[in-house]
Write an enzyme that holds these catalytic residues in place. Structure first.
Site, PDB file in Angstrom:
ATOM      1  N   ASP A   1       0.840  -1.197   0.000  1.00 46.84           N
ATOM      2  CA  ASP A   1       0.000   0.000   0.000  1.00 46.84           C
ATOM      3  C   ASP A   1       0.875   1.247   0.000  1.00 46.84           C
ATOM      4  O   ASP A   1       1.919   1.282   0.650  1.00 46.84           O
ATOM      5  CB  ASP A   1      -0.912   0.006   1.231  1.00 46.84           C
ATOM      6  N   SER A   2       0.469   2.241  -0.768  1.00 49.85           N
ATOM      7  CA  SER A   2       1.150   3.533  -0.812  1.00 49.85           C
ATOM      8  C   SER A   2       2.615   3.347  -1.209  1.00 49.85           C
ATOM      9  O   SER A   2       2.901   2.828  -2.287  1.00 49.85           O
ATOM     10  CB  SER A   2       0.997   4.241   0.533  1.00 49.85           C
ATOM     11  N   ALA A   3       3.567   3.710  -0.343  1.00 50.72           N
ATOM     12  CA  ALA A   3       4.973   3.480  -0.684  1.00 50.72           C
ATOM     13  C   ALA A   3       5.268   1.988  -0.802  1.00 50.72           C
ATOM     14  O   ALA A   3       6.123   1.575  -1.589  1.00 50.72           O
ATOM     15  CB  ALA A   3       5.881   4.111   0.366  1.00 50.72           C
TER      16      ALA A   3
END
Length: 326
Positions: free
Chosen positions: A165-167
């Site tokens: 998720d995300s980074a």
């Protein structure tokens, strides 16, 4: 906080989480040091996540990484076979600066049980102490270790997926492309609101710059701690949207939050994948904010998104047979 008429309304659970944040008056990460940001994050995330779901087994082990020992947390889900189980390498988010094995423990438990699989989550090196490409190198080493130790882990080396998720979604996209180039089999990439373009010029950075959780200022702070020089922004291992070709990447599931500064680059990455012949399942949560999959205490969307990812994974991997997602 106002929204354009063309922007869907926030879901009640997302609005509630934002209200909690305003009431707490938490200092922005960029107003302090990385260590202060980590402490604040570690104090805050338990209030967003629900009770930890039991799994069949939980263990930790250490492997040799390119920068020193790497700790792996290993989850075996209920109903996961004892041998030749499907496996998922889950890479936690946190802007390459914050986040740890505890902050994404809930998501890993859901995946392990819903997919009846083994989940491996590594404590990869964080910036700014360890700048790009340290995290990429660590994740690459973990994937290689999973392949080599498949028998010991009770997994099928031919059925390893990556997720984040995300980074962590950024790292999962990069790892998928590196595996393609290395000739390593990755069956699927499961991406929640991934960061794919470190130039941070997409229009969603303007639409949701402030007031929706992750701000444009915070995202710039994360990126600038991660990279060593401005030219790193154009390195596809930082900005996978800039890769020359995505052809041959594993099939992808992408979850996009509608009120997220990363929404447009997630959409752009899905389109690039499709244009390059990669099978994509794109799911949108129009009323949600960045990080909603880590907010299971405050509504059903988090678990629903993981369930959708598992369903897509099962669809991509015929070896799952007739088993159904939770």
């Amino acid at each position: 906080m106002t929204t354009s008429p063309s922007v869907p309304l926030l879901d009640p659970e997302a609005r509630h989480v934002l209200d909690l944040g305003r009431q707490a008056a938490v200092r922005p990460f960029e107003a302090g040091t990385p260590e202060e940001a980590r402490r604040a994050y570690e104090e805050g995330f338990p209030a967003l996540q629900g009770e930890r779901e039991p799994v069949a087994s939980l263990s930790e082990r250490t492997i040799a990484g390119p920068g020193g020992p790497l700790t792996l947390r290993i989850y075996r889900g209920h109903d996961a076979p004892g041998t030749d189980a499907p496996a998922l390498l889950y890479l936690h988010g946190g802007g390459w600066v914050i986040g740890n094995l505890e902050s994404h423990d809930e998501i890993c438990r859901w995946f392990a049980n819903m997919a009846a699989c083994v989940v491996v989550s590594p404590a990869y090196r964080l910036a700014p102490e360890h700048k790009f490409p340290a995290a990429v190198e660590d994740c690459r080493a973990v994937l290689s270790s999973m392949q080599q130790a498949a028998g010991d882990l009770g997994i099928d080396a031919r059925r390893v997926a990556v997720a984040g998720d995300s980074a962590g979604g950024n790292l999962a996209t990069v790892l998928s492309l590196l595996a393609r180039d290395d000739g390593i089999k990755v069956t699927t990439q499961l991406l929640f609101y991934p960061n794919t373009d470190a130039s941070q010029t997409a229009d969603s950075y303007r639409r949701f710059a402030d007031g929706f959780g992750l701000t444009a200022a915070t995202m710039a702070w994360f990126r600038d701690h991660y990279i060593s020089r401005a030219s790193d922004i154009d390195d596809w291992r930082v900005s996978p949207l800039k890769a020359a070709s995505l052809a041959g990447a594993p099939p992808a599931f992408l979850a996009i939050a509608g009120h997220d500064i990363l929404a447009d680059e997630g959409e752009a990455y899905a389109k690039r994948l499709q244009d390059d012949g990669v099978t994509v399942v794109l799911r949108r949560w129009p009323g949600q904010i960045h990080g909603f999959v880590s907010m299971g205490r405050h509504g059903p969307a988090a678990r629903q998104a993981v369930g959708a990812a598992v369903a897509a994974w099962r669809g991509f991997d015929p070896a799952f047979g007739k088993a159904q997602a939770d």
